[in-house]
Design a protein around this motif. Structure first.
Motif, PDB file in Angstrom:
ATOM      1  N   VAL A 279       0.731  -1.187  -0.131  1.00  0.00           N
ATOM      2  CA  VAL A 279      -0.007  -0.018   0.050  1.00  0.00           C
ATOM      3  C   VAL A 279       0.820   1.126  -0.161  1.00  0.00           C
ATOM      4  CG1 VAL A 279      -1.748   1.161   1.342  1.00  0.00           C
ATOM      5  CG2 VAL A 279      -1.847  -1.127   1.059  1.00  0.00           C
ATOM      6  N   LYS A 280       1.851   1.383   0.891  1.00  0.00           N
ATOM      7  CA  LYS A 280       2.731   2.351   1.064  1.00  0.00           C
ATOM      8  C   LYS A 280       3.287   2.563  -0.421  1.00  0.00           C
ATOM      9  CE  LYS A 280       3.891   2.092   5.909  1.00  0.00           C
ATOM     10  NZ  LYS A 280       4.874   1.630   6.932  1.00  0.00           N
ATOM     11  N   GLU A 281       3.967   1.630  -0.868  1.00  0.00           N
ATOM     12  CA  GLU A 281       4.482   1.783  -2.313  1.00  0.00           C
ATOM     13  C   GLU A 281       3.776   2.320  -3.463  1.00  0.00           C
ATOM     14  OE1 GLU A 281       7.459  -1.084  -5.509  1.00  0.00           O
ATOM     15  OE2 GLU A 281       6.953  -1.888  -3.358  1.00  0.00           O
ATOM     16  N   LEU A 282       2.752   2.114  -3.417  1.00  0.00           N
ATOM     17  CA  LEU A 282       1.794   2.309  -4.542  1.00  0.00           C
ATOM     18  C   LEU A 282       1.053   3.499  -4.487  1.00  0.00           C
ATOM     19  CD1 LEU A 282       0.626  -1.118  -5.698  1.00  0.00           C
ATOM     20  CD2 LEU A 282       1.938   0.135  -6.924  1.00  0.00           C
ATOM     21  N   ALA A 283       0.882   4.155  -3.166  1.00  0.00           N
ATOM     22  CA  ALA A 283       0.196   5.335  -3.041  1.00  0.00           C
ATOM     23  C   ALA A 283       0.660   6.357  -3.769  1.00  0.00           C
ATOM     24  CB  ALA A 283       0.670   5.889  -1.503  1.00  0.00           C
ATOM     25  N   ILE A 284       1.986   6.724  -4.224  1.00  0.00           N
ATOM     26  CA  ILE A 284       2.190   7.656  -4.967  1.00  0.00           C
ATOM     27  C   ILE A 284       1.798   7.545  -6.469  1.00  0.00           C
ATOM     28  CG2 ILE A 284       3.972   9.277  -5.946  1.00  0.00           C
ATOM     29  CD1 ILE A 284       4.976   9.284  -3.228  1.00  0.00           C
ATOM     30  N   PRO A 285       2.516   6.377  -7.083  1.00  0.00           N
ATOM     31  CA  PRO A 285       2.254   6.160  -8.280  1.00  0.00           C
ATOM     32  C   PRO A 285       0.702   5.881  -8.624  1.00  0.00           C
ATOM     33  CG  PRO A 285       3.252   4.353  -7.550  1.00  0.00           C
ATOM     34  CD  PRO A 285       3.269   5.396  -6.277  1.00  0.00           C
ATOM     35  N   VAL A 286      -0.164   5.511  -7.768  1.00  0.00           N
ATOM     36  CA  VAL A 286      -1.622   5.453  -8.151  1.00  0.00           C
ATOM     37  C   VAL A 286      -2.384   6.527  -7.858  1.00  0.00           C
ATOM     38  CG1 VAL A 286      -3.648   3.998  -7.564  1.00  0.00           C
ATOM     39  CG2 VAL A 286      -1.461   2.855  -7.810  1.00  0.00           C
ATOM     40  N   LEU A 287      -2.105   7.342  -6.841  1.00  0.00           N
ATOM     41  CA  LEU A 287      -2.766   8.534  -6.395  1.00  0.00           C
ATOM     42  C   LEU A 287      -2.631   9.907  -6.798  1.00  0.00           C
ATOM     43  CD1 LEU A 287      -3.661   6.956  -2.596  1.00  0.00           C
ATOM     44  CD2 LEU A 287      -5.078   6.873  -4.608  1.00  0.00           C
ATOM     45  N   ALA A 288      -1.131  10.229  -6.877  1.00  0.00           N
ATOM     46  CA  ALA A 288      -0.698  11.452  -7.150  1.00  0.00           C
ATOM     47  C   ALA A 288      -1.378  12.086  -8.315  1.00  0.00           C
ATOM     48  CB  ALA A 288       0.791  11.511  -7.234  1.00  0.00           C
ATOM     49  N   HIS A 289      -1.547  11.401  -9.318  1.00  0.00           N
ATOM     50  CA  HIS A 289      -1.988  11.934 -10.497  1.00  0.00           C
ATOM     51  C   HIS A 289      -3.584  12.333 -10.427  1.00  0.00           C
ATOM     52  CE1 HIS A 289      -2.255   7.657 -11.433  1.00  0.00           C
ATOM     53  NE2 HIS A 289      -3.257   8.048 -12.220  1.00  0.00           N
ATOM     54  N   ARG A 290      -4.155  11.507  -9.414  1.00  0.00           N
ATOM     55  CA  ARG A 290      -5.683  11.787  -9.311  1.00  0.00           C
ATOM     56  C   ARG A 290      -6.135  12.789  -8.591  1.00  0.00           C
ATOM     57  NH1 ARG A 290      -7.764   6.665 -10.921  1.00  0.00           N
ATOM     58  NH2 ARG A 290      -6.059   4.915 -11.189  1.00  0.00           N
ATOM     59  N   ILE A 291      -5.205  13.496  -7.738  1.00  0.00           N
ATOM     60  CA  ILE A 291      -5.491  14.349  -6.833  1.00  0.00           C
ATOM     61  C   ILE A 291      -5.251  15.876  -7.135  1.00  0.00           C
ATOM     62  CG2 ILE A 291      -4.747  15.162  -4.515  1.00  0.00           C
ATOM     63  CD1 ILE A 291      -4.318  12.296  -3.640  1.00  0.00           C
TER      64      ILE A 291
END
Length: 319
Positions: A279-291
């Motif tokens: 969860v920690k590893e994927l938080a930025i690549p999955v969420l950063a562009h959605r926010i």
């Protein structure tokens, strides 16, 4: 998705290893990027590669596409590219007075959209239905895409001349956004030597069939996500909606993408369960562009990356 023939855990692991090794023969020095590209593939998501020109975005996309025995088309996005150039069009036959559909490059299993942000917003929007619904509509006819169906898109940073920022609805259709970055010196030396006699990716052969890809994707859905890990993931999603520096947090679609990506990362890592570290590893690549941050108008969407790091630091891991 129709369930493919059952494969053993060992067979699936061997398929993943073959794919990773094949891509890594030409895409050197960035194993973590290759790993996350495979995460997008297994999670049935689309991949956005964003970085400055010349660091290997197109190389990675081509290497992944050519390693899969799927129908493949490359689209070079330009300002004069029209939606019909992607989807296809009905051509009138004067001899018999009928229309014949001529499919466009989007009617493939693997699509490489190179420099997608050089296309106009109208053309970018033509990808929305295909990416979210896995189908395209021409006049009154609907054509299903895949399985598998994967869009690999590359783009240069927004400040480069002649680029159009992707709209929020388009960005939300990409499961993962990756930045490749410059290689280390030793890897760059290997790249120079490897390219002395030509372009290695052009000789890359397929190591997986479409059936293999679907089998891997189907098996990923069975990866276990415990209740504490699910609650931890939702704590992070909720925090994006209440953080003082965020204007628009992650949607439910984003939460579902996050969940599926975590299952996929566990599968790529050879596990049948998700860990909090996934969860920690994927938080930025999955969420950063959605926010969308409150500094969007001044600083751009990249401002979300340090905010997500702050959220991760403040969100307690559930046991």
């Amino acid at each position: 998705m129709t369930a493919p023939p059952a494969r053993s855990t060992e067979e699936l692991a061997a398929l993943l290893a073959k794919l990773r090794d094949n891509v890594s023969t030409v895409f050197l020095g960035k194993p973590e990027v290759t790993r996350l590209a495979l995460v997008a593939l297994l999670a049935e998501g689309h991949l956005l590669l964003e970085d400055v020109p010349g660091v290997g975005k197109t190389l990675l996309a081509k290497a992944l596409a050519l390693s899969l025995g799927c129908s493949f088309h490359r689209i070079q996005a330009t300002p004069d590219l029209l939606p019909g150039d992607l989807i296809g069009t009905n051509i009138f036959n004067q001899k018999d007075g009928t229309f014949t559909f001529h499919p466009g490059p989007l009617m493939s299993q693997i699509v490489l959209a190179d420099e997608i942000n050089r296309a106009t917003p109208r053309t970018q929007s033509a990808l929305l239905e295909a990416m979210s619904e896995r189908q395209v509509t021409v006049d009154r006819d609907t054509f299903k895409l895949g399985p598998p169906f994967l869009v690999l898109a590359t783009q240069n940073p927004y400040e480069y001349e002649g680029t159009y920022p992707l709209p929020e609805s388009q960005l939300d259709r990409f499961l993962i956004r990756l930045k490749i970055g410059y290689p280390e010196r030793a890897a760059e030396r290997d790249i120079l030597v490897q390219h002395r006699v030509g372009e290695p990716v052009e000789t890359l052969g397929a190591v997986l069939t479409p059936t293999d890809v679907v089998a891997l994707q189907h098996s990923t859905r069975s990866v276990t996500v415990s209740e504490p890990v699910t609650e931890y993931l939702l704590d992070i999603i909720t925090a994006t909606r209440s953080h003082p520096d965020i204007k628009l947090g992650s949607s439910t679609r984003g939460a579902l993408a996050f969940y599926r990506a975590c299952q996929s990362l566990a599968k790529v890592s050879g596990r049948d369960h998700v860990r909090p570290d996934d969860v920690k590893e994927l938080a930025i690549p999955v969420l950063a562009h959605r926010i969308m941050t409150k500094a969007w108008d001044q600083g751009g969407r990249d401002d979300a990356t340090p905010i997500i790091k702050d959220i991760l630091a403040k969100t307690k891991v559930r046991v």
